[in-house]
Design a protein around this motif. Structure first.
Motif, PDB file in Angstrom:
ATOM      1  N   MET A 195       0.820  -1.100  -0.006  1.00  0.00           N
ATOM      2  CA  MET A 195      -0.129  -0.118  -0.010  1.00  0.00           C
ATOM      3  C   MET A 195       0.762   1.168  -0.005  1.00  0.00           C
ATOM      4  O   MET A 195       0.415   2.357  -0.595  1.00  0.00           O
ATOM      5  N   ASP A 196       2.040   1.055   0.607  1.00  0.00           N
ATOM      6  CA  ASP A 196       2.799   2.378   0.628  1.00  0.00           C
ATOM      7  C   ASP A 196       3.342   2.653  -0.953  1.00  0.00           C
ATOM      8  O   ASP A 196       3.588   3.845  -1.125  1.00  0.00           O
ATOM      9  N   ARG A 223       0.438   4.427  -2.711  1.00  0.00           N
ATOM     10  CA  ARG A 223       0.190   5.757  -2.255  1.00  0.00           C
ATOM     11  C   ARG A 223       1.729   6.706  -2.335  1.00  0.00           C
ATOM     12  O   ARG A 223       1.642   7.942  -1.784  1.00  0.00           O
ATOM     13  N   SER A 224       2.812   6.074  -2.546  1.00  0.00           N
ATOM     14  CA  SER A 224       3.902   6.884  -2.700  1.00  0.00           C
ATOM     15  C   SER A 224       3.741   8.203  -3.664  1.00  0.00           C
ATOM     16  O   SER A 224       3.082   8.178  -4.651  1.00  0.00           O
ATOM     17  N   ASN A 225       4.175   9.283  -3.117  1.00  0.00           N
ATOM     18  CA  ASN A 225       3.935  10.535  -3.877  1.00  0.00           C
ATOM     19  C   ASN A 225       5.354  11.278  -4.351  1.00  0.00           C
ATOM     20  O   ASN A 225       5.259  12.346  -4.475  1.00  0.00           O
ATOM     21  N   SER A 231       9.663   2.261  -0.406  1.00  0.00           N
ATOM     22  CA  SER A 231       8.375   1.359  -0.144  1.00  0.00           C
ATOM     23  C   SER A 231       9.196   0.259  -1.053  1.00  0.00           C
ATOM     24  O   SER A 231       8.763  -1.026  -0.592  1.00  0.00           O
ATOM     25  N   ARG A 265       6.405   9.236   3.662  1.00  0.00           N
ATOM     26  CA  ARG A 265       4.951   8.731   3.262  1.00  0.00           C
ATOM     27  C   ARG A 265       3.822   9.771   3.494  1.00  0.00           C
ATOM     28  O   ARG A 265       2.987   9.639   2.773  1.00  0.00           O
ATOM     29  N   GLU A 266       4.049  10.852   4.297  1.00  0.00           N
ATOM     30  CA  GLU A 266       2.765  11.832   4.399  1.00  0.00           C
ATOM     31  C   GLU A 266       3.146  12.982   3.651  1.00  0.00           C
ATOM     32  O   GLU A 266       2.183  13.929   3.508  1.00  0.00           O
ATOM     33  N   CYS A 301      -7.236  -1.391  -0.500  1.00  0.00           N
ATOM     34  CA  CYS A 301      -8.045  -1.428  -1.625  1.00  0.00           C
ATOM     35  C   CYS A 301      -8.662  -2.786  -2.017  1.00  0.00           C
ATOM     36  O   CYS A 301      -7.770  -3.765  -1.907  1.00  0.00           O
TER      37      CYS A 301
END
Length: 458
Positions: free
Chosen positions: A137-138, A141-143, A151, A219-220, A455
């Protein structure tokens, strides 16, 4: 395993797209897919070589109605994501064909997959551990490139190997203590090295704990709050950094009444920009709520960009905001520097010792490069290298803190001269805490909670 153990789900995002995928996993996957698939060459799916694709159509056997033109991938256990037979039906990426194909799979024996159930099966079947499962999931969701790199390293077992090595060393210490206590007459090596061995494990865990601040940002995103009194250019700064007109900019003070959040990537650093309502005394109830929200976001900020109108002297409103942020990491922007300057840099430096002060003009982009260089330097000039094992997961951090507390307790027990077998209790607690990270000692409730955040279809 019975037929209900075969799961199916749409594995691509909702909405229209070029390709959509319906995925099945379980011992009946190939059989279920065979009942609804017709190859143009008549080839049967159970005869297809593993990890190959077959062209054909999905057909409803009850009505003989052709649903869609597809490519079907057949992957046979154990060399699959779940270590079970997997079939992936690649169809056109619209809502209707995906829904129809999934309904056919369910009609002929599959059941709907729960959140993250494909990855959960990979964990249960021993292909990956719990830390690697969470890395999936990381990755999704990595940005930023570095968030993705970190990740992927976790998915490949970098963190797991580090944790396992530390855990194994502690288990060896427990075995040594047990042998020393149970067989005192035997030639068992003395425990003189016990304390240094425990302290080495503490040092390794503390290094991982230190990396968590970097991991949190990866992460955030670096939570960056843009703050200032009304009409100093906060929304203009947001738009300039985003390179788009995201926020409304007018000459009317108080235009921004709610919080606007956006992610940007500054030279690889993920930054969560938070444009806030201008702080001032106001009778407008909506604007007042916005100001209260701003104050709450400030408490959680990693960095504060405090903006001033350099064409004006400091006001009471400016001083109020300075007081709010004096304990935060602050970069002060003296904006509107294209106008005759009244506000001096040394005034800000006296009011905000330690703050980085930059002159900007958002009309011509002056100071933006210096700002982005500063943000980049905040992240990358530390002691943590991106190639080191980095803790990005708050659950892992909590487990590491429990483990290091137990090890410190073991050292205290040793220093107090208490019986060495009491040290084993603390060492076992550390082993238990570290095992929760990889899943070796994680309870069913923890495991279920982790996969509920995935998900469906992954």
């Amino acid at each position: 395993m019975n037929v209900l153990d075969t799961i199916a789900a749409i594995s691509t995002p909702p909405g229209e797209g070029g390709i959509g995928i319906v995925r099945l996993s379980g011992d009946m996957s190939i059989d279920i897919a065979s009942r609804i698939f017709k190859s143009n060459t008549g080839k049967r799916l159970d005869k297809v070589k593993s990890h190959c694709m077959v062209y054909g159509h999905i057909v409803d056997p009850d009505t003989n109605l052709e649903i869609d033109e597809v490519l079907v991938s057949v992957m046979k256990a154990p060399h699959t994501y779940t270590r079970e037979d997997i079939v992936e039906i690649n169809c056109h990426g619209g809502f209707t064909p995906l829904k129809k194909i999934l309904e056919l799979c369910l009609r002929f024996g599959a059941r709907p997959a729960g959140p993250g159930e494909f990855t959960k099966r990979a964990f249960i079947n021993g292909r990956i551990d719990l830390a690697q499962a969470e890395a999936v999931m990381d990755i999704i969701r990595s940005n930023s490139d570095d968030a993705l790199k970190t990740s992927v390293a976790q998915l490949e077992g970098k963190i797991s190997r580090e944790i396992s090595d530390i855990r194994s060393n502690i288990v060896d210490l427990i075995a040594h203590i047990d042998a020393y206590v149970d067989f005192p007459e035997e030639d068992v090596e003395e425990l003189s090295d016990l304390k240094p061995d425990i302290e080495r494990s503490i040092d390794k865990i503390e290094k991982l704990i230190t990396s968590a601040s970097t991991g949190k940002i990866l992460r955030e995103g670096l939570k960056t709050v843009i703050i200032g009194k009304p009409n100093v250019g906060k929304s203009s700064l947001l738009n300039a950094l985003l390179k788009e007109e995201r926020a409304i900019v007018t000459e009317i003070p108080g235009t921004t009444r709610d919080i606007i959040e956006e992610y940007i990537n500054i030279k690889g650093v993920p930054v969560k920009l938070i444009d806030t309502a201008g702080i001032r005394d106001t009778n407008d109830i909506v604007e007042r709520i916005g100001v209260e929200k701003t104050k709450k976001f400030l408490e959680q900020a990693d960095l504060v960009i405090l903006m001033f109108d350099s064409s004006l002297n400091l006001t009471d409103e400016d001083m109020l905001i300075i007081e709010l942020v004096k304990d935060k990491k602050v970069v002060a922007l003296l904006n509107k520097s294209d106008l005759p300057s009244v506000l001096k840099i040394d005034e800000i430096e006296r009011s905000l010792p330690g703050a980085k002060v930059i002159r900007t003009s958002l009309l011509d982009g002056m100071g933006l490069d210096e700002l982005t260089d500063y943000v980049y330097g905040l992240f990358y000039n530390g002691d943590i290298r991106i190639d080191d094992p980095i803790i990005t997961n708050t659950r892992h951090l909590a487990c590491l803190k429990k483990a290091v507390d137990s090890l410190r307790s073991a050292v205290a027990t040793f220093d107090d001269g208490k019986p060495v077998d009491l040290i084993t209790v603390d060492l076992m607690a550390a082993v238990e805490a570290l095992g929760e990270i990889t899943g070796e000692t994680a309870g069913e409730e923890i495991i279920d909670r982790i996969f509920q955040n995935f998900c469906v279809g992954k």
